[in-house]
Every structure is written in C-alpha cells, then in structure tokens.
Design a protein around this motif. Structure first.
Motif, short mmCIF file in Angstrom:
data_model
loop_
_atom_site.label_atom_id
_atom_site.label_comp_id
_atom_site.label_asym_id
_atom_site.label_seq_id
_atom_site.Cartn_x
_atom_site.Cartn_y
_atom_site.Cartn_z
N ALA A 43 0.84 -1.30 -0.05
CA ALA A 43 0.06 -0.11 0.13
C ALA A 43 0.80 1.25 0.08
N GLU A 44 1.91 1.20 0.82
CA GLU A 44 2.80 2.43 0.76
C GLU A 44 3.72 2.53 -0.59
N LEU A 45 3.75 1.55 -1.08
CA LEU A 45 4.55 1.53 -2.35
C LEU A 45 3.68 2.05 -3.45
N ASN A 46 2.25 1.74 -3.44
CA ASN A 46 1.39 2.18 -4.20
C ASN A 46 0.87 3.80 -3.98
N ALA A 234 -7.16 -5.05 -1.61
CA ALA A 234 -6.24 -3.86 -1.12
C ALA A 234 -4.86 -4.11 -1.24
N THR A 235 -4.29 -5.35 -1.43
CA THR A 235 -2.77 -5.66 -1.39
C THR A 235 -2.35 -5.30 -2.93
N ILE A 236 -3.24 -5.14 -3.72
CA ILE A 236 -2.94 -5.08 -5.30
C ILE A 236 -2.28 -3.42 -5.58
N PRO A 237 -1.18 -3.34 -5.73
CA PRO A 237 -0.62 -1.84 -5.93
C PRO A 237 -1.12 -1.28 -7.20
N SER A 238 -1.96 -1.05 -7.45
CA SER A 238 -2.83 -0.50 -8.74
C SER A 238 -1.98 0.45 -9.44
#
Length: 451
Positions: A43-46, A234-238
């Motif tokens: 999430a932070e990376l996204n 929610a874990t998918i960094p779209s």
C-alpha cells in the motif's frame, strides 16, 4: 555510623550529565523510526505513485523548455521527501511550485533558470519568516473552513480537468500547450488510458469503505467472503502497476532511448543570480506564487492532514518553515522550487499512503535515479505515455475535491462554491480567497439583522 555510608546500589540512580542528551537522541530515533514505518508494504509503495501525475509533467516541461538540471532536482527533492517523511510521519508530498513553473514555461525569453531560482528563494524566505514569527498559524486559525474547502475544491477540480486534457489531447509540455486530439489506439491512446482508469477504479473503488455491520447480521458468510476479497484487492498496488506499464511502454515506443542514457550524476553548481534576475524573479514569480503557497501548500495541507489523519494535525508554522527551508537550500544549486500540496497528499492517500515511509521510499528512488542517470532520465520521461500520467492525476484531483463533502449547511456550501468558481475562472487562488472571505463576512453581518 553505618547508616551514613552511601549504599552502592543507589549510586547508579544518579543521572549522569549526558543522560538528557542521550534520552533526547533516543526519543528522536524512536520517533523517526515510527514515522518511517510501513503500515502495509504494497500500500505504501502504491501510495508513492499518487503524486507523479503532477510532478513528472512540470519537471519534464521545465527540463525541456528551460534546461532545468533534472539530476540535481531529483536528488534534492528526494532528500526533501525523506526528511518530511521522517518529520511528519504522513505522506507529505514535495511538489513543484506551479505558478513559478507556469510563468517560466509561458515566458520564452525573460524568465530562465536564474529567475526561476530567485523566485523560489524569495518565496521560501517569506514563508520561513511567516512561519518563524507565528503569523502563518494566526492566518490558519483566522480563515474559515468553508473558504479552505473552496480552495481545496478548486485545486482538485483543476487537477481533474488538467488530467482529462492529458487523456484527450496530445501535449507539448515544453510549450505548455495542447495539440490535436489523441488517437484512440496506440501505445499512448485513449483506450489505454480508459483501461488504466477502469483498472484503478475497480481495485481502489471510491475510497475507504464504510462499516457494513448490517450486512453481517443478514448474511455473515457473504460478509466474510466480501471482507476476504476486499483484503486481497487492497494488496494489489494498482497505481504502481500502471506506472510500471508506462515505463515499459516508454521503452517500447522508442527502443533507441537506451542509447541516450548516460550514467552518473549531473554536474551540480551554484546558480549565479544577478540583480535583474532577483527583480524579475520576485515580480513575475514570487508575487503570483506566494498566495498559492500560503493557501494550498500550507493552509489546505494542514486542514487536509487533520481530516485524513485524526490526531496527527500539524501546525501551519512547521509546514511553512519546511517549505521555506527547502527552497532556501536547493534553489541555490538549481533544484526546482518546491512546496507541499494538498493535491499530492490526497493522491498519495488515495492509493494507500499512510506513513512517512511512503514518501521516504519515493525520495530514495528519486535520489537513486538522480545519482545514476542524472539529466539523461529526461529522454525516458519524454516517451512516458501522457495519458497514464493523466489517469494518476485524475484520481489525485478527485480525492482532493471529495474532502469538501463535509459542508453540510447551505451557507457553508455557498461560500465554498463562490470561492471555487472565482478561483477556477480567474485561475487565481488569491482572488478566490478574497471573494470567499468577503462573502463569509457579509453573511456573518447579515445574520443579526434577520428576524
């Protein structure tokens, strides 16, 4: 007599003179570690991608039109990202000063790198003085919420409209102009942008979901299944996936771009600013930028941070000081004038940024690119699909505009919309602010006169 002898076990309890310093150092380390900690790795990376829709077009335009030192800008803005992440513990963005950039891009001859840096230094100095003296905090407490919301709504809608323009029209960033209509097909076509926007909408939705306890009572099994699906999505960094797609497409669009890459940092040197450059920079750059910096980079950011992160409200003094210091240091070396921005904070929050680690990660990436590729990175950014940048900017703008949904009374909404309309039509946050404050005062004066 024995009672007069000191007990050796009590001696260590006497604090040595270095204890307060060591205790302070330990507290600082603990706070920085906590502020930079990831709430969720992906999430932070996204979330780190949420500000690129604003950052890349302006940096690219200044590099192409005014020969901005991209390598130096990346290094300094990366350092700013890491420091602000460590200090604030939220995804506090580092964005270009938009009014200064707009003047530089539109003025072909009289506003070059010395004038740009002079404008940034003057703006930073004024913000630093306003922060240190406490005047900025007084202004923050004085401005009503409805006017702040009007500034946020106008900025959010401005971002969204620019995003749609990026998606629909071919852009010439070096001249800050839209060309013809974008083709539907192709590696930077409208269909690609629409698919990317649909993918982000499907993964991220409209934002944080509300508690659905009623559904749990009606159908507990279905609710558990939905929660599991929501957790997986929610874990998918779209946004990160979309950005990586853009990088891949940049190399596919022009494979020979690899030959233009030169490894190593750019040469960093102090910018020579003449008296004429100081004058032009202040008149053409600082004067139009200062109201926007005060309203959007400080006032709106402070309010938005308290909305998104309850209990983590930051003073207008500290935000004003950090913006001032950034420009009083970096601009002397040719780094782009920078500030914080409510749109960047909203965009990074939209895509999952919740801690200072989000922007620190982005800062580390900027520093690495600045040291390894330097200014030659512009050849890659020039091939990056503009439609994808538009998609990222669109969601950042919508997220910022949605913070205004708490204007419940008709009077508050009226003031907010007046401020927004004037800001958008006149392209001036300062003019919108003045009109919003005037309407707010008139309505307050009218209230006692009503029966």
């Amino acid at each position: 007599m024995e009672s007069q002898c000191p007990n050796p076990r009590t001696l260590p309890e006497t604090p040595p003179s270095s204890n307060p310093i060591s205790r302070l150092s330990a507290n600082i380390v603990q706070r920085v570690t906590r502020n930079l900690g990831f709430h969720s790795k992906w999430a932070e990376l996204n979330g780190a991608m949420g500000d690129l829709g604003t950052y890349i077009p302006i940096v690219l335009a200044l590099t192409l039109a005014k020969d901005l030192n991209l390598g130096t800008t990346l290094i300094f803005t990366g350092i700013y990202n890491v420091i602000t992440g460590a200090v604030y513990g939220v995804p506090m963005p580092v964005q270009p000063m938009k009014s200064i950039a707009a003047v530089a891009i539109s003025d072909s001859s009289d506003f070059n790198i010395p004038e740009i840096m002079a404008a940034g230094i003057c703006t930073g100095a004024i913000l630093l003085v306003l922060g240190v003296t406490g005047l900025m905090q007084m202004v923050y407490k004085f401005i009503p919420l409805s006017v702040v919301r009007g500034i946020q709504l106008s900025q959010g809608l401005s971002f969204a409209m620019s995003a749609v323009k990026y998606i629909r029209k071919v852009q010439d960033f070096s001249k800050s102009k839209s060309m013809g209509n974008r083709q539907w097909l192709g590696l930077d076509g409208m269909i690609l942008a629409i698919v990317c926007a649909g993918f982000i909408t499907f993964i991220n939705g409209a934002g944080q979901e509300r508690n659905q306890s009623e559904e749990a009572i009606v159908d507990e099994e279905r609710n558990v299944r939905r929660k599991r699906t929501r957790k997986i999505m929610a874990t998918i960094p779209s946004a990160f996936i979309i950005f990586l797609l853009g990088v891949v497409l940049a190399f596919i669009r022009r494979p020979k771009v690899v030959n233009d890459i030169k490894f190593g940092p750019s040469v960093m040197e102090i910018v020579k600013i003449t008296g004429h450059s100081w004058k032009e920079g202040f008149i053409k750059g600082t004067i139009p930028q200062l109201p926007l910096s005060v309203l959007n980079s400080v006032i709106a950011v402070c309010k938005l941070s308290s909305d998104l992160f309850p209990g983590r409200e930051f003073s207008a003094t500290s935000v004003s000081v950090t913006v001032g210091l950034m420009n009083l240091v970096g601009c002397w070396f040719g780094a782009m004038p920078c500030c914080h921005g409510a749109g960047g904070l909203a965009g990074q929050y939209k895509f999952g940024g919740r801690s200072g680690g989000c922007v620190a990660l982005l800062g580390a990436a900027k520093m690495m690119l600045g040291l390894v590729l330097g200014t030659s990175l512009v050849t890659i950014l020039h091939q990056f699909p503009v439609g994808i940048l538009g998609v990222l900017l669109l969601f950042a703008g919508i997220e910022l505009a949605m913070t205004c949904r708490d204007m419940n009374s008709k009077q508050e909404s009226f003031v907010m919309l007046i401020c927004t309309a004037v800001s958008l039509v006149g392209s001036s946050a300062a003019l919108g602010f003045v009109c919003g404050m005037l309407v707010h005062v008139l309505l307050k004066l009218r209230t006692p006169c009503m029966p």
